[in-house]
Enzyme design. Sequence first.
Site, PDB file in Angstrom:
ATOM      1  N   GLY A   1     -71.775  84.908 115.928  1.00 42.01           N
ATOM      2  CA  GLY A   1     -70.684  84.954 114.955  1.00 42.01           C
ATOM      3  C   GLY A   1     -69.684  86.043 115.290  1.00 42.01           C
ATOM      4  O   GLY A   1     -69.727  86.642 116.366  1.00 42.01           O
ATOM      5  N   ALA A   2     -68.777  86.317 114.346  1.00 47.41           N
ATOM      6  CA  ALA A   2     -67.778  87.379 114.539  1.00 47.41           C
ATOM      7  C   ALA A   2     -67.276  87.836 113.176  1.00 47.41           C
ATOM      8  O   ALA A   2     -67.343  87.089 112.190  1.00 47.41           O
ATOM      9  CB  ALA A   2     -66.612  86.866 115.372  1.00 47.41           C
TER      10      ALA A   2
ATOM     11  N   LYS B   1     -66.817  92.460 116.441  1.00 47.09           N
ATOM     12  CA  LYS B   1     -68.190  92.162 116.031  1.00 47.09           C
ATOM     13  C   LYS B   1     -68.885  93.468 115.656  1.00 47.09           C
ATOM     14  O   LYS B   1     -68.376  94.539 115.927  1.00 47.09           O
ATOM     15  CB  LYS B   1     -68.950  91.488 117.180  1.00 47.09           C
ATOM     16  CG  LYS B   1     -68.433  90.090 117.472  1.00 47.09           C
ATOM     17  CD  LYS B   1     -69.265  89.357 118.511  1.00 47.09           C
ATOM     18  CE  LYS B   1     -70.737  89.468 118.307  1.00 47.09           C
ATOM     19  NZ  LYS B   1     -71.213  89.049 116.956  1.00 47.09           N
ATOM     20  N   GLY B   2     -70.052  93.342 115.063  1.00 47.46           N
ATOM     21  CA  GLY B   2     -70.840  94.536 114.767  1.00 47.46           C
ATOM     22  C   GLY B   2     -70.907  94.884 113.297  1.00 47.46           C
ATOM     23  O   GLY B   2     -71.461  95.915 112.933  1.00 47.46           O
ATOM     24  N   GLY B   3     -70.357  93.994 112.443  1.00 48.94           N
ATOM     25  CA  GLY B   3     -70.486  94.212 111.000  1.00 48.94           C
ATOM     26  C   GLY B   3     -71.954  94.348 110.617  1.00 48.94           C
ATOM     27  O   GLY B   3     -72.316  95.110 109.720  1.00 48.94           O
TER      28      GLY B   3
ATOM     29  N   GLU C   1     -75.645  92.474 121.266  1.00 53.25           N
ATOM     30  CA  GLU C   1     -74.809  91.260 121.317  1.00 53.25           C
ATOM     31  C   GLU C   1     -73.923  91.280 122.561  1.00 53.25           C
ATOM     32  O   GLU C   1     -73.747  90.261 123.232  1.00 53.25           O
ATOM     33  CB  GLU C   1     -73.945  91.173 120.058  1.00 53.25           C
ATOM     34  CG  GLU C   1     -74.767  90.885 118.807  1.00 53.25           C
ATOM     35  CD  GLU C   1     -73.985  90.963 117.510  1.00 53.25           C
ATOM     36  OE1 GLU C   1     -74.466  90.406 116.518  1.00 53.25           O
ATOM     37  OE2 GLU C   1     -72.913  91.590 117.470  1.00 53.25           O
TER      38      GLU C   1
ATOM     39  N   SER D   1     -75.192  86.147 109.182  1.00 56.54           N
ATOM     40  CA  SER D   1     -75.477  85.048 108.259  1.00 56.54           C
ATOM     41  C   SER D   1     -75.085  83.692 108.856  1.00 56.54           C
ATOM     42  O   SER D   1     -75.732  82.677 108.576  1.00 56.54           O
ATOM     43  CB  SER D   1     -74.754  85.283 106.929  1.00 56.54           C
ATOM     44  OG  SER D   1     -73.362  85.435 107.130  1.00 56.54           O
ATOM     45  N   THR D   2     -74.036  83.661 109.690  1.00 53.95           N
ATOM     46  CA  THR D   2     -73.647  82.394 110.333  1.00 53.95           C
ATOM     47  C   THR D   2     -74.719  82.005 111.356  1.00 53.95           C
ATOM     48  O   THR D   2     -75.140  80.842 111.424  1.00 53.95           O
ATOM     49  CB  THR D   2     -72.261  82.535 111.010  1.00 53.95           C
ATOM     50  OG1 THR D   2     -71.381  83.207 110.113  1.00 53.95           O
ATOM     51  CG2 THR D   2     -71.675  81.181 111.358  1.00 53.95           C
TER      52      THR D   2
END
Length: 218
Positions: free
Chosen positions: A81-82, A93-95, A102, A29-30
């Site tokens: 993002g993170a 990361k990886g949500g 990435e 989303s970021t």
Amino acid sequence: MTQDQLKQAAAEAAIDYVEGGIIGVGTGSTVNHFIDALAKIKGRIEGAVSSSEASTKRMKAHGIQVYDLNSAGPLSLYVDGADETTRHLHLIKGGGGALTREKIVAAASERFICIADESKLVDILGEFPLPVEVIPMARSYVARELVKLGGTPIWRENYVTDNGNLILDVRGMRIMEPAKLEQQINNIAGVVTNGIFALRPADELILGTPSGPKQIKP
Ligand code: 5RP
């Protein structure tokens, strides 16, 4: 300010780092705010390499040219993002499930700018469940190995990555040595990659705060 406004402010501040050529673009989303801001200056770049089908779709909808990494060569800039970041710019990361692509695009980029709202800054990684991408036939074996490392893996059911694999989200990890654990998990047969970004951390963090975006270098 809402969390989404903080994300947007961090994302828009990253536009100052865009100099031209082909840039790497992450997922989430970021990053969606970054893509929307990038669209306004798309004439300044040749195009982008994407880290997910979702980001590819959004960029194409904005008329941003999307390149395959194999034809783009080394990238000067990657923006992503993170889920968590430390002040050393070690990340989880990886949500959103895009961790493998990435990690590849981050590795192929000279400079990695991480964009996040202030809630993502932590002292120790691991409160956010660590995503691990696994080859489907290895799911149970990898889960048992992750238990031996002290974690509680939970299968992200009804989810398949862009690479056709599965995700285990590992809870209960207090990650004191991120680079060591990143390597250990990647050494388990059947693991494609895990969401710790410590061997190749971010180079700079733009953190959205109520008093404006803050630049943090390790
Ligand atoms: C996706 C990611 C994202 O960067 C991470 O999940 C952060 O997402 P958001 O910007 O929506 O908070 O690693 O795989």
